[in-house]
Scaffold this motif. Structure first.
Motif, PDB file in Angstrom:
ATOM      1  N   TYR A  70       0.858  -1.194   0.000  1.00 27.77           N
ATOM      2  CA  TYR A  70       0.000   0.000   0.000  1.00 27.77           C
ATOM      3  C   TYR A  70       0.888   1.235   0.000  1.00 27.77           C
ATOM      4  O   TYR A  70       1.931   1.268   0.658  1.00 27.77           O
ATOM      5  CB  TYR A  70      -0.895  -0.022   1.244  1.00 27.77           C
ATOM      6  CG  TYR A  70      -1.930   1.075   1.325  1.00 27.77           C
ATOM      7  CD1 TYR A  70      -3.186   0.917   0.744  1.00 27.77           C
ATOM      8  CD2 TYR A  70      -1.670   2.267   2.003  1.00 27.77           C
ATOM      9  CE1 TYR A  70      -4.147   1.918   0.823  1.00 27.77           C
ATOM     10  CE2 TYR A  70      -2.626   3.264   2.090  1.00 27.77           C
ATOM     11  CZ  TYR A  70      -3.853   3.078   1.494  1.00 27.77           C
ATOM     12  OH  TYR A  70      -4.805   4.076   1.582  1.00 27.77           O
ATOM     13  N   GLU A  78      -3.313   4.018  -2.255  1.00 21.43           N
ATOM     14  CA  GLU A  78      -3.506   3.076  -3.354  1.00 21.43           C
ATOM     15  C   GLU A  78      -3.037   1.686  -2.926  1.00 21.43           C
ATOM     16  O   GLU A  78      -1.914   1.513  -2.449  1.00 21.43           O
ATOM     17  CB  GLU A  78      -2.733   3.526  -4.592  1.00 21.43           C
ATOM     18  CG  GLU A  78      -2.985   2.658  -5.812  1.00 21.43           C
ATOM     19  CD  GLU A  78      -2.301   3.184  -7.054  1.00 21.43           C
ATOM     20  OE1 GLU A  78      -2.350   2.496  -8.092  1.00 21.43           O
ATOM     21  OE2 GLU A  78      -1.691   4.278  -6.989  1.00 21.43           O
ATOM     22  N   ILE A  79      -3.914   0.691  -3.104  1.00 20.63           N
ATOM     23  CA  ILE A  79      -3.577  -0.696  -2.794  1.00 20.63           C
ATOM     24  C   ILE A  79      -2.719  -1.261  -3.927  1.00 20.63           C
ATOM     25  O   ILE A  79      -3.120  -1.200  -5.095  1.00 20.63           O
ATOM     26  CB  ILE A  79      -4.853  -1.538  -2.599  1.00 20.63           C
ATOM     27  CG1 ILE A  79      -5.703  -0.955  -1.462  1.00 20.63           C
ATOM     28  CG2 ILE A  79      -4.504  -2.996  -2.310  1.00 20.63           C
ATOM     29  CD1 ILE A  79      -7.065  -1.616  -1.316  1.00 20.63           C
ATOM     30  N   PRO A  82      -2.623  -7.318  -4.999  1.00 16.74           N
ATOM     31  CA  PRO A  82      -3.961  -7.825  -5.380  1.00 16.74           C
ATOM     32  C   PRO A  82      -4.634  -8.641  -4.276  1.00 16.74           C
ATOM     33  O   PRO A  82      -5.871  -8.713  -4.242  1.00 16.74           O
ATOM     34  CB  PRO A  82      -3.668  -8.694  -6.611  1.00 16.74           C
ATOM     35  CG  PRO A  82      -2.376  -8.177  -7.148  1.00 16.74           C
ATOM     36  CD  PRO A  82      -1.584  -7.734  -5.961  1.00 16.74           C
ATOM     37  N   TYR A  85      -6.986  -6.264  -2.377  1.00 19.01           N
ATOM     38  CA  TYR A  85      -7.926  -5.384  -3.078  1.00 19.01           C
ATOM     39  C   TYR A  85      -9.269  -5.359  -2.345  1.00 19.01           C
ATOM     40  O   TYR A  85      -9.819  -6.399  -1.976  1.00 19.01           O
ATOM     41  CB  TYR A  85      -8.126  -5.840  -4.521  1.00 19.01           C
ATOM     42  CG  TYR A  85      -7.014  -5.437  -5.460  1.00 19.01           C
ATOM     43  CD1 TYR A  85      -6.070  -4.471  -5.102  1.00 19.01           C
ATOM     44  CD2 TYR A  85      -6.899  -6.009  -6.724  1.00 19.01           C
ATOM     45  CE1 TYR A  85      -5.054  -4.103  -5.948  1.00 19.01           C
ATOM     46  CE2 TYR A  85      -5.877  -5.642  -7.591  1.00 19.01           C
ATOM     47  CZ  TYR A  85      -4.955  -4.685  -7.194  1.00 19.01           C
ATOM     48  OH  TYR A  85      -3.937  -4.327  -8.051  1.00 19.01           O
ATOM     49  N   GLU A  86      -9.787  -4.161  -2.146  1.00 14.65           N
ATOM     50  CA  GLU A  86     -11.070  -3.909  -1.482  1.00 14.65           C
ATOM     51  C   GLU A  86     -11.075  -4.389  -0.033  1.00 14.65           C
ATOM     52  O   GLU A  86     -12.135  -4.528   0.574  1.00 14.65           O
ATOM     53  CB  GLU A  86     -12.221  -4.572  -2.253  1.00 14.65           C
ATOM     54  CG  GLU A  86     -12.384  -4.032  -3.666  1.00 14.65           C
ATOM     55  CD  GLU A  86     -13.577  -4.654  -4.391  1.00 14.65           C
ATOM     56  OE1 GLU A  86     -14.187  -5.583  -3.829  1.00 14.65           O
ATOM     57  OE2 GLU A  86     -13.886  -4.201  -5.502  1.00 14.65           O
TER      58      GLU A  86
END
Length: 216
Positions: A70, A78-79, A82, A85-86
């Protein structure tokens, strides 16, 4: 008249903004719950303007190298990984470029999140004639469990608390018994002294009466 109060108010506000305390992050998360990965890096010169970026990296328990997780720069996060993610959100300083709290929050923690997290502050102190760059890195070893367990320190602390309470109660009982016996002995001694004094007075009165009768 208003100048002094306004000056004091501005000074107080500046001191409040400068307040910073570095606290270690928790290291045990429960699967399915949310978890805050804490990372605080206090600025040593609070009066100097500064800007900072924060980078997080992650190394799973079965991995050798760290992977960029991150990034937070220019008030935007921004992540990068993967796998998250979310499931990641910024939980640090807001509405400022002078970051001191770089914490992030993991949503819906999984057992795969077990591993080592590395938080890096890239800070620039902006003096009048030059800029000073420094980097601060902190690591967190996270363990994900199905149910939150109590640490050994917490257990020992509670045990010592109960031992102290029991010891205090025992001491109070001993003190009460000691005081009772002391009062009882003192009472018996006082009773014996009163009895001896009474007998002495009675004997003296008897002798006086006898002396009066002989005189007559």
């Amino acid at each position: 008249m208003l100048l002094l109060p306004l000056t004091l108010l501005a000074l107080q506000a500046a001191l409040c903004r400068a307040a910073c305390v570095e606290v270690d992050s928790d290291t045990e998360a429960v699967a399915g719950d949310g978890f805050k990965l804490g990372c605080i890096s206090c600025k040593m010169r609070s009066e100097v303007p500064a800007e900072a970026d924060v980078n997080w990296s992650f190394r799973a328990s079965d991995e050798v190298n760290f992977t960029l997780l991150y990034t937070y720069k220019d008030k935007k996060g921004e992540i990068q990984d993967p796998r998250f993610y979310e499931r990641l959100d910024w939980n640090g300083s807001k509405n400022t470029l002078d970051l001191q709290d770089g914490s992030i929050y993991i949503l819906n923690v999984t057992f795969n999140d077990t591993g080592t997290y590395m938080c890096t502050f890239e800070r620039t102190l902006m003096y009048t004639n030059y800029e000073f760059h420094n980097s601060t890195t902190k690591t967190i070893q996270l363990n994900v469990v199905s149910k939150l367990t109590r640490g050994m320190a917490s257990i020992l602390s509670e045990v010592m608390m109960y031992v102290s309470i029991i010891g205090l109660q025992f001491w109070l009982v001993v003190e009460m018994i000691y005081c009772y016996r002391k009062i009882s002995v003192a009472g018996e001694e006082a009773l014996r002294e009163s009895e001896a004094e009474y007998l002495a007075i009675a004997s003296e009165s008897k002798d006086n009466c006898a002396s009066v009768q002989e005189a007559e």
